[in-house]
Design a protein around this motif. Structure first.
Motif, PDB file in Angstrom:
ATOM      1  N   LEU A  55      -3.937   8.164   5.325  1.00  6.63           N
ATOM      2  CA  LEU A  55      -5.131   7.544   5.919  1.00  6.63           C
ATOM      3  C   LEU A  55      -4.912   6.056   6.153  1.00  6.63           C
ATOM      4  N   ALA A  56      -4.330   5.392   5.162  1.00  8.56           N
ATOM      5  CA  ALA A  56      -4.102   3.945   5.283  1.00  8.56           C
ATOM      6  C   ALA A  56      -3.164   3.629   6.440  1.00  8.56           C
ATOM      7  N   VAL A  57      -2.130   4.421   6.608  1.00  7.54           N
ATOM      8  CA  VAL A  57      -1.201   4.230   7.732  1.00  7.54           C
ATOM      9  C   VAL A  57      -1.936   4.457   9.051  1.00  7.54           C
ATOM     10  N   ALA A  58      -2.732   5.517   9.112  1.00  4.31           N
ATOM     11  CA  ALA A  58      -3.460   5.844  10.344  1.00  4.31           C
ATOM     12  C   ALA A  58      -4.405   4.729  10.756  1.00  4.31           C
ATOM     13  N   HIS A  59      -4.970   4.029   9.779  1.00  9.11           N
ATOM     14  CA  HIS A  59      -5.920   2.951  10.069  1.00  9.11           C
ATOM     15  C   HIS A  59      -5.257   1.575  10.143  1.00  9.11           C
ATOM     16  N   GLY A  60      -3.940   1.548  10.121  1.00 10.81           N
ATOM     17  CA  GLY A  60      -3.212   0.297  10.260  1.00 10.81           C
ATOM     18  C   GLY A  60      -3.276  -0.609   9.038  1.00 10.81           C
ATOM     19  N   LEU A  61      -3.605  -0.050   7.885  1.00 12.16           N
ATOM     20  CA  LEU A  61      -3.688  -0.859   6.670  1.00 12.16           C
ATOM     21  C   LEU A  61      -2.317  -1.141   6.071  1.00 12.16           C
ATOM     22  N   LEU A  62      -1.323  -0.355   6.473  1.00 13.12           N
ATOM     23  CA  LEU A  62       0.046  -0.585   6.051  1.00 13.12           C
ATOM     24  C   LEU A  62       0.971   0.127   7.019  1.00 13.12           C
ATOM     25  N   PRO A  63       2.218  -0.334   7.095  1.00 15.47           N
ATOM     26  CA  PRO A  63       3.163   0.330   7.991  1.00 15.47           C
ATOM     27  C   PRO A  63       3.563   1.693   7.419  1.00 15.47           C
ATOM     28  N   ALA A  64       3.988   2.569   8.287  1.00 13.00           N
ATOM     29  CA  ALA A  64       4.405   3.903   7.857  1.00 13.00           C
ATOM     30  C   ALA A  64       5.693   3.809   7.047  1.00 13.00           C
ATOM     31  N   PRO A  65       5.679   4.314   5.833  1.00 10.84           N
ATOM     32  CA  PRO A  65       6.912   4.333   5.039  1.00 10.84           C
ATOM     33  C   PRO A  65       7.830   5.446   5.540  1.00 10.84           C
ATOM     34  N   PRO A  66       9.098   5.396   5.187  1.00 12.35           N
ATOM     35  CA  PRO A  66      10.038   6.420   5.663  1.00 12.35           C
ATOM     36  C   PRO A  66       9.637   7.841   5.265  1.00 12.35           C
ATOM     37  N   GLY A  70       7.995  12.079  10.804  1.00 14.87           N
ATOM     38  CA  GLY A  70       7.669  13.411  11.277  1.00 14.87           C
ATOM     39  C   GLY A  70       6.215  13.797  11.081  1.00 14.87           C
ATOM     40  N   ILE A  71       5.400  12.866  10.571  1.00 18.76           N
ATOM     41  CA  ILE A  71       3.973  13.130  10.375  1.00 18.76           C
ATOM     42  C   ILE A  71       3.190  12.177  11.264  1.00 18.76           C
ATOM     43  N   ASP A  72       2.322  12.702  12.074  1.00 18.67           N
ATOM     44  CA  ASP A  72       1.440  11.890  12.909  1.00 18.67           C
ATOM     45  C   ASP A  72       0.205  11.561  12.070  1.00 18.67           C
ATOM     46  N   ALA A  73       0.222  10.387  11.457  1.00 17.47           N
ATOM     47  CA  ALA A  73      -0.849   9.995  10.537  1.00 17.47           C
ATOM     48  C   ALA A  73      -2.205   9.965  11.223  1.00 17.47           C
ATOM     49  N   VAL A  74      -2.256   9.486  12.461  1.00 16.26           N
ATOM     50  CA  VAL A  74      -3.527   9.411  13.185  1.00 16.26           C
ATOM     51  C   VAL A  74      -4.071  10.811  13.445  1.00 16.26           C
ATOM     52  N   ALA A  75      -3.244  11.695  13.944  1.00 20.35           N
ATOM     53  CA  ALA A  75      -3.694  13.063  14.224  1.00 20.35           C
ATOM     54  C   ALA A  75      -4.130  13.762  12.941  1.00 20.35           C
ATOM     55  N   TYR A  76      -3.378  13.575  11.869  1.00 21.14           N
ATOM     56  CA  TYR A  76      -3.750  14.206  10.605  1.00 21.14           C
ATOM     57  C   TYR A  76      -5.094  13.665  10.116  1.00 21.14           C
ATOM     58  N   THR A  77      -5.272  12.361  10.176  1.00 19.81           N
ATOM     59  CA  THR A  77      -6.520  11.740   9.734  1.00 19.81           C
ATOM     60  C   THR A  77      -7.697  12.239  10.561  1.00 19.81           C
ATOM     61  N   GLU A  78      -7.504  12.360  11.862  1.00 21.11           N
ATOM     62  CA  GLU A  78      -8.581  12.851  12.735  1.00 21.11           C
ATOM     63  C   GLU A  78      -8.938  14.304  12.447  1.00 21.11           C
ATOM     64  N   SER A  79      -8.033  15.051  11.824  1.00 23.67           N
ATOM     65  CA  SER A  79      -8.314  16.458  11.514  1.00 23.67           C
ATOM     66  C   SER A  79      -9.173  16.617  10.258  1.00 23.67           C
ATOM     67  N   ALA A 121      -2.646  -0.277  -9.979  1.00 18.19           N
ATOM     68  CA  ALA A 121      -3.017  -1.400  -9.106  1.00 18.19           C
ATOM     69  C   ALA A 121      -2.931  -1.074  -7.614  1.00 18.19           C
ATOM     70  N   PRO A 122      -1.837  -0.487  -7.124  1.00 18.63           N
ATOM     71  CA  PRO A 122      -1.797  -0.189  -5.683  1.00 18.63           C
ATOM     72  C   PRO A 122      -2.806   0.882  -5.262  1.00 18.63           C
ATOM     73  N   ILE A 123      -3.098   1.812  -6.157  1.00 23.10           N
ATOM     74  CA  ILE A 123      -4.080   2.852  -5.830  1.00 23.10           C
ATOM     75  C   ILE A 123      -5.469   2.229  -5.728  1.00 23.10           C
ATOM     76  N   LEU A 124      -5.785   1.313  -6.633  1.00 18.67           N
ATOM     77  CA  LEU A 124      -7.070   0.612  -6.585  1.00 18.67           C
ATOM     78  C   LEU A 124      -7.191  -0.186  -5.290  1.00 18.67           C
ATOM     79  N   THR A 125      -6.140  -0.873  -4.908  1.00 19.67           N
ATOM     80  CA  THR A 125      -6.136  -1.629  -3.649  1.00 19.67           C
ATOM     81  C   THR A 125      -6.367  -0.703  -2.465  1.00 19.67           C
ATOM     82  N   ARG A 126      -5.677   0.446  -2.461  1.00 16.21           N
ATOM     83  CA  ARG A 126      -5.838   1.405  -1.360  1.00 16.21           C
ATOM     84  C   ARG A 126      -7.260   1.939  -1.329  1.00 16.21           C
ATOM     85  N   LEU A 127      -7.803   2.262  -2.488  1.00 18.76           N
ATOM     86  CA  LEU A 127      -9.164   2.770  -2.579  1.00 18.76           C
ATOM     87  C   LEU A 127     -10.152   1.758  -2.006  1.00 18.76           C
TER      88      LEU A 127
END
Length: 134
Positions: A55-66, A70-79, A121-127
């Motif tokens: 979700l964070a990648v799809a919303h531009g909150l962070l770059p896509a990690p390696p 092969g996963i379209d984050a935007v399409a998955y989030t929209e589903s 800490a990173p999970i809290l930030t993401r939340l």
């Protein structure tokens, strides 16, 4: 012995989840039925953490990690339905709440407070970031 690390994809459950998403076989409804339970099992926590990263990648909150190759984050989030997104946030809250609400928190707490905070800490930030989008 399984994979175990503080990153969102540094566990076997997240690896399996990403493989299933790539193959079109992951059904989040297998997890969302647990949102009303008081105690979150490890696999549910790990799934919520991994999906929150997508979700964070799809919303531009962070770059896509390696790991998301092969996963379209935007399409998955929209589903995802609003209820499924709500499940992700509620599960993240309980996951990082305390050892009484989360098996994963309990396992991290066994290693000591420094390890808990490195993981939490990173999970809290993401939340917090994802809540601003709701």
């Amino acid at each position: 012995m399984g994979t175990w690390g503080s990153g969102p994809f540094e566990n076997d459950a997240a690896g399996d989840l990403l493989s299933a998403i790539r193959a079109g076989e992951f059904d989040i409804t297998d997890f969302t039925g647990h949102v009303d339970e008081e105690y979150v099992e490890v696999e549910d926590s790990q799934a919520a953490i991994a999906v929150a990263e997508i979700l964070a990648v799809a919303h531009g909150l962070l770059p896509a990690p390696p790991q998301l190759e092969g996963i379209d984050a935007v399409a998955y989030t929209e589903s995802l339905t609003p209820e499924q997104r709500e499940w992700i946030l509620a599960t993240l809250e309980r996951t990082i709440g305390d050892p009484e609400t989360s098996e994963l928190y309990e396992l991290w707490a066994e290693n000591g407070p420094e390890d808990v905070e490195e993981w939490r800490a990173p999970i809290l930030t993401r939340l917090e970031s994802l809540k601003t989008l709701s």
